[in-house]
Design an enzyme around this catalytic site. Structure first.
Site, PDB file in Angstrom:
ATOM      1  N   GLU A 272      32.425 -58.162  13.869  1.00  0.00           N
ATOM      2  CA  GLU A 272      32.547 -56.746  13.544  1.00  0.00           C
ATOM      3  C   GLU A 272      31.599 -55.866  14.354  1.00  0.00           C
ATOM      4  O   GLU A 272      30.800 -55.112  13.811  1.00  0.00           O
ATOM      5  CB  GLU A 272      32.289 -56.551  12.053  1.00  0.00           C
ATOM      6  CG  GLU A 272      30.913 -57.000  11.548  1.00  0.00           C
ATOM      7  CD  GLU A 272      30.765 -58.483  11.303  1.00  0.00           C
ATOM      8  OE1 GLU A 272      29.699 -58.884  10.818  1.00  0.00           O
ATOM      9  OE2 GLU A 272      31.703 -59.248  11.588  1.00  0.00           O
ATOM     10  N   HIS A 288      39.455 -57.571   6.972  1.00  0.00           N
ATOM     11  CA  HIS A 288      38.075 -58.016   6.793  1.00  0.00           C
ATOM     12  C   HIS A 288      37.165 -57.388   7.843  1.00  0.00           C
ATOM     13  O   HIS A 288      36.088 -56.860   7.506  1.00  0.00           O
ATOM     14  CB  HIS A 288      38.006 -59.553   6.879  1.00  0.00           C
ATOM     15  CG  HIS A 288      36.645 -60.114   6.606  1.00  0.00           C
ATOM     16  ND1 HIS A 288      36.204 -60.395   5.327  1.00  0.00           N
ATOM     17  CD2 HIS A 288      35.610 -60.420   7.422  1.00  0.00           C
ATOM     18  CE1 HIS A 288      34.970 -60.867   5.380  1.00  0.00           C
ATOM     19  NE2 HIS A 288      34.584 -60.882   6.652  1.00  0.00           N
ATOM     20  N   GLU A 289      37.580 -57.427   9.106  1.00  0.00           N
ATOM     21  CA  GLU A 289      36.730 -56.882  10.171  1.00  0.00           C
ATOM     22  C   GLU A 289      36.593 -55.366  10.046  1.00  0.00           C
ATOM     23  O   GLU A 289      35.529 -54.808  10.300  1.00  0.00           O
ATOM     24  CB  GLU A 289      37.295 -57.261  11.546  1.00  0.00           C
ATOM     25  CG  GLU A 289      37.535 -58.749  11.752  1.00  0.00           C
ATOM     26  CD  GLU A 289      36.363 -59.616  11.332  1.00  0.00           C
ATOM     27  OE1 GLU A 289      35.201 -59.204  11.517  1.00  0.00           O
ATOM     28  OE2 GLU A 289      36.601 -60.720  10.817  1.00  0.00           O
ATOM     29  N   HIS A 292      33.996 -54.474   7.503  1.00  0.00           N
ATOM     30  CA  HIS A 292      32.614 -54.643   7.974  1.00  0.00           C
ATOM     31  C   HIS A 292      32.050 -53.363   8.581  1.00  0.00           C
ATOM     32  O   HIS A 292      30.828 -53.245   8.728  1.00  0.00           O
ATOM     33  CB  HIS A 292      32.548 -55.765   9.006  1.00  0.00           C
ATOM     34  CG  HIS A 292      32.208 -57.102   8.435  1.00  0.00           C
ATOM     35  ND1 HIS A 292      31.105 -57.302   7.623  1.00  0.00           N
ATOM     36  CD2 HIS A 292      32.810 -58.313   8.557  1.00  0.00           C
ATOM     37  CE1 HIS A 292      31.040 -58.579   7.285  1.00  0.00           C
ATOM     38  NE2 HIS A 292      32.071 -59.217   7.827  1.00  0.00           N
ATOM     39  N   GLU A 311      28.847 -60.179   3.462  1.00  0.00           N
ATOM     40  CA  GLU A 311      30.152 -60.833   3.360  1.00  0.00           C
ATOM     41  C   GLU A 311      30.812 -60.699   1.995  1.00  0.00           C
ATOM     42  O   GLU A 311      32.029 -60.538   1.909  1.00  0.00           O
ATOM     43  CB  GLU A 311      30.024 -62.311   3.759  1.00  0.00           C
ATOM     44  CG  GLU A 311      29.575 -62.514   5.201  1.00  0.00           C
ATOM     45  CD  GLU A 311      30.515 -61.886   6.233  1.00  0.00           C
ATOM     46  OE1 GLU A 311      31.645 -61.493   5.873  1.00  0.00           O
ATOM     47  OE2 GLU A 311      30.119 -61.793   7.412  1.00  0.00           O
ATOM     48  N   ASP A 368      22.751 -71.028  11.409  1.00  0.00           N
ATOM     49  CA  ASP A 368      24.080 -71.546  11.758  1.00  0.00           C
ATOM     50  C   ASP A 368      24.474 -72.726  10.859  1.00  0.00           C
ATOM     51  O   ASP A 368      25.654 -72.928  10.573  1.00  0.00           O
ATOM     52  CB  ASP A 368      24.120 -71.999  13.218  1.00  0.00           C
ATOM     53  CG  ASP A 368      24.156 -70.819  14.196  1.00  0.00           C
ATOM     54  OD1 ASP A 368      24.500 -69.704  13.757  1.00  0.00           O
ATOM     55  OD2 ASP A 368      23.829 -71.018  15.375  1.00  0.00           O
ATOM     56  N   TYR A 376      30.658 -65.475   1.258  1.00  0.00           N
ATOM     57  CA  TYR A 376      31.887 -64.703   1.155  1.00  0.00           C
ATOM     58  C   TYR A 376      32.454 -64.778  -0.268  1.00  0.00           C
ATOM     59  O   TYR A 376      32.665 -63.750  -0.926  1.00  0.00           O
ATOM     60  CB  TYR A 376      32.947 -65.247   2.130  1.00  0.00           C
ATOM     61  CG  TYR A 376      32.595 -65.176   3.587  1.00  0.00           C
ATOM     62  CD1 TYR A 376      33.215 -64.252   4.419  1.00  0.00           C
ATOM     63  CD2 TYR A 376      31.669 -66.046   4.157  1.00  0.00           C
ATOM     64  CE1 TYR A 376      32.932 -64.194   5.778  1.00  0.00           C
ATOM     65  CE2 TYR A 376      31.369 -65.989   5.519  1.00  0.00           C
ATOM     66  CZ  TYR A 376      31.999 -65.068   6.318  1.00  0.00           C
ATOM     67  OH  TYR A 376      31.706 -65.003   7.649  1.00  0.00           O
TER      68      TYR A 376
END
Length: 608
Positions: A272, A288-289, A292, A311, A368, A376
């Site tokens: 995003e 979703h993007e 953001h 998220e 990561d 989410y």
């Protein structure tokens, strides 16, 4: 406000804050490096300030100055994933409120984890190379020395010199182009990101042979020419989604909303970046993007430990967009699917793993490694639970909008979010006090409360899944193509997802399923991934090359990692999974390759 430490950064942002970056890059495709210079405008937050610490990783630092005077610098010991702190001793002592401009000349490494260099053969056009960046969560430090933490927001300006056959794009407003005065074979593209409070994770760059198509009054889609018309058609409803999001969350503040269709190796569904959202070819819906733009870009988690604020709220807003464009039943249906994804993530991590906390500690944890559906879907589950407690979607969306307005252009912690929740619903504090906050926030495993979703759209999926699960071999003849004729793609995904959370189906069942439903011919990535996983778990040998092909033909971790894991988890297929990974790891995104190597217990070095 109590200073917040970021365990993923060396930068001491309680002592100083970056306010602006001025970036100059020369893109070197031959050596896979960026030759760069950055001028950081830094505001000092304490008296007698003389040492600035920045995040770096694998950068070659050539020269440093402060306000035009040479400055001494030293790189600290290299940490496995945080990189090396760059300590700059300023030639002057500064007081609180003063600003200093620190200039650094440097080169990136060919192994910079923020960058992926593609040869012409790896692109659709096969004629020109391609470069793209991906800085989340802590990879911007391989691109530029910076305070690489979402706690710090700033503006930036950039000049990028590239071969004149190629086009440069960044997560910023285009500010013209001109021939490179030092090299007639190159052109310089200029960009400005004037919006205050912009995090390092959103500094994004692409250099490639590209075309664009206008898809709305404030939107273009950019892609290699082989895909641009198809992409323009697929994302033609972007403006409608933007307007729907604005009706829910307030004005879109970033001006331009462009989409860049990245090569299949991009590790995420989308990224995003303000002004220029990155999307993978496997992403079919961008709600979703788009969401953001408010929760993630406008309001940002202060550290990666509070990632659920980005998220969870984005999934909530995404599903509210779906509610407005489709129906409440559709929102409930998508939420049910999310609950199953959460269950699968927690089962994989282990129900007692602290990385399944909504607010995990990332002390000595590579962010990561913590990436999953937990922030989410556990985040969404909490917000949905609070929505029901506070009086329904309209009431709770009022809170979400006020949260965005209050914290716009800033970074926040969970405690700040919670304080505002109690302030906004001050007449319902008694109800909020009954919430088991510790169980929701700081306890591993599934949430303490399971939502009761409307199953209307899921009932047919559940009934068909149960038929397959209970069927004996003699019953298989009773299944037909008509069973899924009325299913939407969302319902097909749900049907397969229901089967994936159960014990593997017998091989005879998946073979019959292919006979009647022809799933092998479906291109939709969400359906295809789940179908191939189902086949692999049933130990259908013919499906293994198809599963591994999908795992390496695109690099979206949502698909690549589970496909590799499922093949690896069947003993007789294990060698095939490792062989496929070793053959293709060099062309994978560094983040993807590192995570898959961990999944397969394979030694692999990418410089991460």
């Amino acid at each position: 406000m109590v200073p917040v430490a970021d365990p993923c950064s060396f930068a001491s942002f309680s002592k100083c804050l970056t306010k602006h970056l001025n970036l100059t890059y020369q893109v070197d495709f031959d050596n896979h490096v960026l030759k760069g210079k950055v001028a950081l405008t830094v505001e000092v937050l304490e008296d007698k300030f003389s040492v600035l610490t920045l995040d770096t990783k694998d950068l070659k630092i050539l020269k440093v100055s402060a306000n035009g005077q040479t400055a001494k610098f030293a790189l600290g010991a290299k940490h496995s994933y945080k990189g090396s702190p760059l300590e700059i001793t300023l030639p002057l002592e500064l007081s609180r409120g003063q600003h200093v401009i620190v200039e650094i000349e440097y080169e990136t490494s060919p192994r910079a984890s923020a960058l992926q260099w593609l040869s012409p053969a790896q692109t659709a056009g096969k004629k020109q190379p391609y470069l793209f960046s991906q800085c989340q969560a802590t990879h911007c430090r391989t691109l530029v020395p910076c305070q690489d933490t979402p706690s710090v927001k700033h503006t930036y300006y950039a000049q990028v010199s590239v071969p004149k056959e190629l086009v440069a794009l960044m997560s910023a407003v285009q500010d013209g182009q001109e021939p490179d005065p030092n090299d007639t074979s190159r052109v310089i593209y200029r960009f400005r990101q004037p919006y205050e409070r912009f995090t390092s994770v959103c500094v994004a760059m692409n250099v490639f042979f590209v075309l664009s198509r206008v898809i709305g009054p404030r939107s273009k889609v950019w892609s290699e020419k082989e895909y641009v018309d198809k992409a323009a058609f697929e994302f033609s409803e972007t403006e409608m989604m933007l307007k729907t999001a604005e009706s829910l969350a307030g004005p879109y503040v970033w001006g331009q909303y462009d989409l860049l269709i990245l090569p299949p190796s991009f590790p995420y569904g989308g990224m995003e970046n303000p002004c220029l959202t990155f999307v993978t070819p496997t992403l079919l819906v961008i709600a979703h993007e788009i969401s953001h733009s408010w929760t993630g870009n406008l309001v940002t988690n202060k550290t990666w430990e509070h990632f659920w604020l980005n998220e969870g709220h984005t999934v909530y807003l995404e599903r509210m967009i779906g509610r407005a464009l489709e129906s409440e039943q559709f929102r409930q249906f998508k939420a049910m699917g999310g609950w199953k994804e959460l269950h699968e993530s927690i089962e994989r991590f282990g129900a007692n793993n602290v990385l399944t906390n909504l607010v995990p500690s990332l002390q000595d944890v590579n962010p990561d490694d913590s990436f999953s559906s937990v922030p989410y879907e556990k985040g969404f589950a909490l917000l949905y639970y609070l929505e029901e407690l506070m009086g329904g979607p309209e009431v709770f969306m009022g809170f979400v909008k006020s949260y965005i307005q209050l914290f716009a252009y800033s970074s926040v912690t969970t405690q700040e979010w919670k304080d505002h929740l109690f302030t906004y619903f001050k007449d319902k504090v008694d109800l909020l006090n009954k919430v088991d906050w510790n169980a929701w926030m700081h306890t591993p495993g599934m949430p303490p409360v399971k939502p009761e979703y409307d199953t209307t759209l899921a009932d047919a999926c559940i009934a068909l899944a149960q038929r397959w699960l209970k069927a004996k071999d003699a019953d298989l003849v009773g299944f037909s193509e008509a069973d899924i004729k009325q299913f939407s793609s969302h319902q097909l995904i749900e049907f397969l997802a229901l089967l994936l959370v159960e014990d593997p189906l017998p091989l005879s069942h998946v073979k019959r399923m292919q006979e009647v439903h022809h799933f092998n011919s479906i291109a939709n990535s969400e359906i295809r991934c789940r179908w191939l996983r189902l086949c692999v778990r049933a130990q259908w040998e013919e499906a293994v090359p198809l599963a591994l092909k999908m795992a390496v033909d695109q690099g979206r971790m949502k698909f690549t990692r589970p496909l590799f894991r499922d093949v690896y988890n069947v003993a007789k297929f294990r060698d095939a999974s490792v062989k496929a990974f070793k053959e293709h790891s060099a062309t994978m995104h560094p983040v993807t390759a590192t995570m898959v190597a961990k999944d397969l217990n394979v030694e692999h070095s990418t410089g991460l």
